[in-house]
Design a protein around this motif. Structure first.
Motif, PDB file in Angstrom:
ATOM      1  N   ASP A  98     -93.815 -64.702  43.814  1.00  0.00           N
ATOM      2  CA  ASP A  98     -93.661 -65.975  43.102  1.00  0.00           C
ATOM      3  C   ASP A  98     -92.747 -65.829  41.890  1.00  0.00           C
ATOM      4  O   ASP A  98     -91.880 -66.676  41.641  1.00  0.00           O
ATOM      5  N   GLU A  99     -92.940 -64.757  41.139  1.00  0.00           N
ATOM      6  CA  GLU A  99     -92.149 -64.571  39.928  1.00  0.00           C
ATOM      7  C   GLU A  99     -90.688 -64.268  40.246  1.00  0.00           C
ATOM      8  O   GLU A  99     -89.773 -64.735  39.561  1.00  0.00           O
ATOM      9  N   VAL A 100     -90.452 -63.482  41.309  1.00  0.00           N
ATOM     10  CA  VAL A 100     -89.071 -63.213  41.716  1.00  0.00           C
ATOM     11  C   VAL A 100     -88.410 -64.498  42.196  1.00  0.00           C
ATOM     12  O   VAL A 100     -87.264 -64.807  41.836  1.00  0.00           O
ATOM     13  N   ASN A 101     -89.123 -65.284  43.006  1.00  0.00           N
ATOM     14  CA  ASN A 101     -88.558 -66.548  43.478  1.00  0.00           C
ATOM     15  C   ASN A 101     -88.237 -67.481  42.311  1.00  0.00           C
ATOM     16  O   ASN A 101     -87.200 -68.163  42.312  1.00  0.00           O
ATOM     17  N   ASP A 102     -89.117 -67.515  41.307  1.00  0.00           N
ATOM     18  CA  ASP A 102     -88.854 -68.371  40.135  1.00  0.00           C
ATOM     19  C   ASP A 102     -87.591 -67.913  39.401  1.00  0.00           C
ATOM     20  O   ASP A 102     -86.777 -68.741  38.972  1.00  0.00           O
ATOM     21  N   LEU A 103     -87.433 -66.608  39.248  1.00  0.00           N
ATOM     22  CA  LEU A 103     -86.235 -66.089  38.574  1.00  0.00           C
ATOM     23  C   LEU A 103     -84.982 -66.354  39.393  1.00  0.00           C
ATOM     24  O   LEU A 103     -83.923 -66.673  38.853  1.00  0.00           O
ATOM     25  N   VAL A 104     -85.099 -66.212  40.716  1.00  0.00           N
ATOM     26  CA  VAL A 104     -83.966 -66.497  41.600  1.00  0.00           C
ATOM     27  C   VAL A 104     -83.512 -67.940  41.428  1.00  0.00           C
ATOM     28  O   VAL A 104     -82.314 -68.227  41.309  1.00  0.00           O
ATOM     29  N   ASP A 105     -84.487 -68.856  41.393  1.00  0.00           N
ATOM     30  CA  ASP A 105     -84.151 -70.275  41.220  1.00  0.00           C
ATOM     31  C   ASP A 105     -83.607 -70.555  39.817  1.00  0.00           C
ATOM     32  O   ASP A 105     -82.610 -71.272  39.650  1.00  0.00           O
ATOM     33  N   LYS A 106     -84.249 -69.999  38.810  1.00  0.00           N
ATOM     34  CA  LYS A 106     -83.858 -70.270  37.422  1.00  0.00           C
ATOM     35  C   LYS A 106     -82.442 -69.785  37.136  1.00  0.00           C
ATOM     36  O   LYS A 106     -81.666 -70.482  36.458  1.00  0.00           O
ATOM     37  N   HIS A 107     -82.098 -68.612  37.651  1.00  0.00           N
ATOM     38  CA  HIS A 107     -80.796 -68.015  37.344  1.00  0.00           C
ATOM     39  C   HIS A 107     -79.788 -68.179  38.487  1.00  0.00           C
ATOM     40  O   HIS A 107     -78.671 -67.678  38.375  1.00  0.00           O
ATOM     41  N   ASN A 108     -80.212 -68.867  39.558  1.00  0.00           N
ATOM     42  CA  ASN A 108     -79.341 -68.998  40.733  1.00  0.00           C
ATOM     43  C   ASN A 108     -78.829 -67.621  41.151  1.00  0.00           C
ATOM     44  O   ASN A 108     -77.614 -67.398  41.313  1.00  0.00           O
ATOM     45  N   ALA A 109     -79.750 -66.686  41.300  1.00  0.00           N
ATOM     46  CA  ALA A 109     -79.423 -65.276  41.499  1.00  0.00           C
ATOM     47  C   ALA A 109     -78.677 -65.027  42.812  1.00  0.00           C
ATOM     48  O   ALA A 109     -78.870 -65.726  43.812  1.00  0.00           O
ATOM     49  N   ASP A 110     -77.845 -63.994  42.784  1.00  0.00           N
ATOM     50  CA  ASP A 110     -77.062 -63.621  43.959  1.00  0.00           C
ATOM     51  C   ASP A 110     -77.791 -62.618  44.844  1.00  0.00           C
ATOM     52  O   ASP A 110     -77.617 -62.620  46.064  1.00  0.00           O
ATOM     53  N   VAL A 111     -78.585 -61.736  44.223  1.00  0.00           N
ATOM     54  CA  VAL A 111     -79.218 -60.671  45.004  1.00  0.00           C
ATOM     55  C   VAL A 111     -80.394 -60.107  44.219  1.00  0.00           C
ATOM     56  O   VAL A 111     -80.408 -60.115  42.985  1.00  0.00           O
ATOM     57  N   VAL A 112     -81.404 -59.664  44.963  1.00  0.00           N
ATOM     58  CA  VAL A 112     -82.533 -58.928  44.396  1.00  0.00           C
ATOM     59  C   VAL A 112     -82.392 -57.478  44.847  1.00  0.00           C
ATOM     60  O   VAL A 112     -82.179 -57.216  46.035  1.00  0.00           O
ATOM     61  N   VAL A 113     -82.490 -56.538  43.920  1.00  0.00           N
ATOM     62  CA  VAL A 113     -82.348 -55.118  44.247  1.00  0.00           C
ATOM     63  C   VAL A 113     -83.675 -54.421  43.974  1.00  0.00           C
ATOM     64  O   VAL A 113     -84.236 -54.548  42.881  1.00  0.00           O
ATOM     65  N   MET A 114     -84.176 -53.692  44.979  1.00  0.00           N
ATOM     66  CA  MET A 114     -85.472 -53.017  44.846  1.00  0.00           C
ATOM     67  C   MET A 114     -85.425 -51.630  45.461  1.00  0.00           C
ATOM     68  O   MET A 114     -84.619 -51.366  46.356  1.00  0.00           O
ATOM     69  N   GLY A 115     -86.313 -50.760  44.989  1.00  0.00           N
ATOM     70  CA  GLY A 115     -86.527 -49.492  45.661  1.00  0.00           C
ATOM     71  C   GLY A 115     -87.333 -49.716  46.921  1.00  0.00           C
ATOM     72  O   GLY A 115     -88.074 -50.697  47.028  1.00  0.00           O
TER      73      GLY A 115
END
Length: 282
Positions: A98-115
């Motif tokens: 939920d928090e990642v999705n909120d940040l993606v929407d808020k910042h119109n993110a291009d990519v999520v990077v994770m280990g």
């Protein structure tokens, strides 16, 4: 400016992903947002705690999380003071997805990077549960980086596709730009026993060619129905530095993430794995 969300659980795997993101996007003006969702930790440690003390514990956890995130940002600056990069951090009380999705929407993110793994690293597990959840449910491309990966620079990208569904231009532009920055070669791999493409497949292949007309591209056809074996073999033969696949309904990738596990299906992913989401974004 490129917007990059990097969740961390403060493990070595998460730090590997951070270092890789800094290297991968070193030529681009980028904002990297390091985030941690700490609700699970709070709930697990306060099951028998009164509400008054719960709120106090929650606040202390947030403050400790922010200090840990500040330490990571300081470490990033020590690794490389890249004038093209800005670093911010967010400590969120909520579930990771939920928090990642909120940040993606808020910042119109291009990519999520994770280990690919988290605190509970196990040798026999390719992806940690948190990474799988983000890949399955976050409406943004997700780049999963194996713990300890140091395979720079990016030279060969493998992109298996059935040419059945078009992918969003924005997602494809991400791959095209990365390939252009590193003068990488992109190999599209079509696995099928059918000799000819349908009209739909031909149109989508033409669309892909147009999206990557400024890149070094090749198209390979492999006969057979063991998709996993062919992908594993091609990764090794092509000295692949990144695997790119599209997650959509009824796809090979959805079968891995929803109906089976990567371990059971045998896909050997020891290189960065970029999952493009064929999902409608706001």
């Amino acid at each position: 400016m490129r917007k990059i969300i990097i969740p961390t659980d403060f493990s070595e795997s998460a730090m590997t992903a951070i270092r890789y993101a800094m290297e991968l996007f070193k030529y681009e003006k980028s904002e990297m947002i390091i985030m941690n969702a700490f609700a699970d930790d709070v709930y697990e440690n306060t099951m028998e705690m009164d509400r008054e003390f719960f709120e106090e514990y929650k606040q202390k956890t947030k403050e400790a999380t922010e200090r840990a995130l500040q330490k990571i940002v300081a470490e990033m600056l020590a690794i490389s003071f890249n004038p093209k990069h800005t670093y911010n951090y967010v400590a969120s009380f909520g579930s990771l997805v939920d928090e990642v999705n909120d940040l993606v929407d808020k910042h119109n993110a291009d990519v999520v990077v994770m280990g690919t793994k988290g605190k509970s690293n196990r040798e026999q597990v390719t992806f940690g549960s948190q990474t799988l959840q983000v890949i399955k449910y976050v409406k943004c491309p997700v780049l999963a980086v194996p713990v300890g990966y140091k395979g720079y620079p990016l030279k060969n990208i493998l992109f298996p596709t059935d040419y059945m569904l078009p992918v969003g231009r924005r997602e494809l532009k991400l791959v095209s730009t990365l390939a252009a920055r590193f003068v990488s070669r992109i190999q599209f791999l079509h696995i099928s026993d059918v000799s000819n493409l349908s009209h739909r497949q031909m149109d989508n292949k033409i669309f892909l060619s147009k999206c990557f007309e400024d890149n070094q591209v090749s198209h390979k056809k492999s006969a057979g129905n063991d998709i996993t074996q062919i992908i594993n073999k091609t990764i090794k033969e092509a000295s692949t530095d990144m695997l790119v696949m599209v997650n959509h309904r009824h796809s090979y990738l959805e079968n891995i993430f929803y109906q089976s596990t990567i371990e059971k299906i045998g896909l050997e992913i020891n290189i960065p794995f970029l999952v493009l989401q064929n999902l409608q974004r706001n």
